[in-house]
Write a protein that holds these residues in place. Structure first.
Motif, short mmCIF file in Angstrom:
data_model
loop_
_atom_site.label_atom_id
_atom_site.label_comp_id
_atom_site.label_asym_id
_atom_site.label_seq_id
_atom_site.Cartn_x
_atom_site.Cartn_y
_atom_site.Cartn_z
N LEU A 228 2.65 -62.87 -96.79
CA LEU A 228 3.22 -62.32 -98.01
C LEU A 228 4.73 -62.31 -97.84
O LEU A 228 5.27 -61.63 -96.96
CB LEU A 228 2.71 -60.90 -98.27
N VAL A 229 5.44 -63.10 -98.65
CA VAL A 229 6.90 -63.14 -98.64
C VAL A 229 7.39 -62.27 -99.80
O VAL A 229 6.94 -62.44 -100.94
CB VAL A 229 7.42 -64.58 -98.78
N LEU A 254 3.59 -59.67 -93.40
CA LEU A 254 4.58 -59.38 -94.43
C LEU A 254 5.96 -59.77 -93.93
O LEU A 254 6.39 -59.35 -92.86
CB LEU A 254 4.58 -57.89 -94.79
N LEU A 255 6.65 -60.58 -94.72
CA LEU A 255 8.04 -60.93 -94.43
C LEU A 255 8.89 -60.50 -95.62
O LEU A 255 8.66 -60.94 -96.75
CB LEU A 255 8.18 -62.44 -94.24
N LEU A 266 11.85 -70.00 -100.08
CA LEU A 266 11.05 -70.42 -98.93
C LEU A 266 11.80 -71.37 -98.00
O LEU A 266 11.23 -71.86 -97.02
CB LEU A 266 9.71 -71.04 -99.34
N ASP A 267 13.08 -71.61 -98.30
CA ASP A 267 13.93 -72.40 -97.41
C ASP A 267 14.77 -71.50 -96.50
O ASP A 267 15.45 -72.01 -95.60
CB ASP A 267 14.88 -73.29 -98.21
N GLU A 268 14.75 -70.19 -96.72
CA GLU A 268 15.51 -69.27 -95.89
C GLU A 268 15.02 -69.36 -94.43
O GLU A 268 13.82 -69.59 -94.19
CB GLU A 268 15.35 -67.83 -96.39
N ALA A 274 8.40 -68.11 -90.42
CA ALA A 274 7.13 -67.47 -90.77
C ALA A 274 6.11 -68.49 -91.28
O ALA A 274 4.91 -68.38 -91.00
CB ALA A 274 7.37 -66.38 -91.81
N ILE A 275 6.57 -69.48 -92.05
CA ILE A 275 5.68 -70.53 -92.54
C ILE A 275 5.11 -71.33 -91.38
O ILE A 275 3.92 -71.66 -91.35
CB ILE A 275 6.42 -71.42 -93.56
#
Length: 288
Positions: A228-229, A254-255, A266-268, A274-275
């Motif tokens: 979960l982002v 959880l991020l 999602l590029d951070e 995390a991915i």
């Protein structure tokens, strides 16, 4: 990694588009579903990074990007979107997949987990949960479906900055221009949003009264590796429901991404790491 543009047919006969990034069958295939007003370009950087070792498919929901617009705007609803994605997975005989869903894409993931959890090998929910903050819904409703257009890309970028500044306080001119190119296209000498404005018609309707219990929506993810982002500044996913999701799903990490609202790209760097952890967990049974 280059992709191929492909299509599939919905149950009601629409031609829908997806990007197919090739990759090895040894890894779990990845399916990405964008948010309400977004398209496949939102996942371009992620798909280019992850494809090759794995196949990555990025769908464009009906009424977005290169997917056909629906003649009936009341089909612009999550159960229909979930049915469309389910039809694609069955047509490709692709499941189980890792499914990454941003915002509305995460709602589609929850519905798929409810109707056919066997299609899923793992989940990433990007700034979305079964309980949505009304403040964020009101904000999105204020601009979605307005049919905006601009004379040039600089004007489109300035408009993104005006609308989304609170969610991305550290963005500069290049970031806003990049966002403009992801959400818009050129048409007849103008820059226009790349979706059917009618997608906002069902979105603007009042919720059912009484509202059903939303929490069973994530029960289909039980036992699956999950991430979960959440943007720390999010006005869609608040801290309390995010914490409850983690309690309900022990395999969900959880991020929280600092200084980002709705939604992280999602590029951070935090997301990249995390991915990679999530995909390693998802792939583990294939490697045993």
């Amino acid at each position: 990694m280059p992709y191929e543009d492909r299509t599939w047919l919905s149950a009601d006969g629409l031609t829908l588009h997806y990007r197919d990034y090739p990759g090895s069958d040894a890894a779990t295939p990845l399916l990405c579903v964008p948010g309400l007003t977004r398209n496949a370009r939102d996942f371009a950087t992620l798909a280019e990074r992850l494809s090759g070792p794995r196949r990555v498919i990025v769908v464009e929901l009906r009424g977005r990007g290169l997917s056909q617009y629906a003649p009936d705007p009341m089909t612009y609803v999550p159960p229909v979107y979930a049915g469309d994605v389910r039809a694609l997975l069955h047509g490709l005989a692709l499941g189980p997949v890792a499914l990454f869903g941003t915002s509305l894409g995460g709602i589609v993931a929850m519905l798929l987990g409810t109707i056919e959890p066997a299609l899923l090998a793992g989940i990433l929910l990007n700034d979305i949960g079964p309980v949505i903050d009304p403040a964020g819904v009101a904000r999105i409703a204020s601009y979605a479906g307005t049919g905006e257009s601009w004379p040039d890309w600089d004007a489109a970028a300035a408009a993104q900055a005006a609308t989304h500044a609170a969610a991305y306080p550290d963005y500069g001119a290049a970031d806003w221009l990049g966002m403009a190119h992801r959400i818009a296209r050129e048409e007849a000498g103008r820059i226009v949003t790349d979706y059917d404005p009618a997608i906002a018609i069902p979105f603007s309707l009042p919720p059912p009264d009484p509202a059903p219990d939303p929490w069973p929506l994530i029960d289909g993810f039980e036992g699956l590796p999950a991430l979960l982002v959440r943007g720390a500044l999010s006005d869609i996913l608040s801290e309390a429901p995010a914490a409850r999701m983690i309690e309900r799903l022990p395999l969900m990490e959880l991020l929280t991404v600092p200084r980002i609202g709705h939604a992280p790209t999602l590029d951070e760097p935090e997301c990249v790491a995390a991915i990679d952890r999530l995909l390693a967990r998802i792939d583990a049974p294939r490697l045993e």
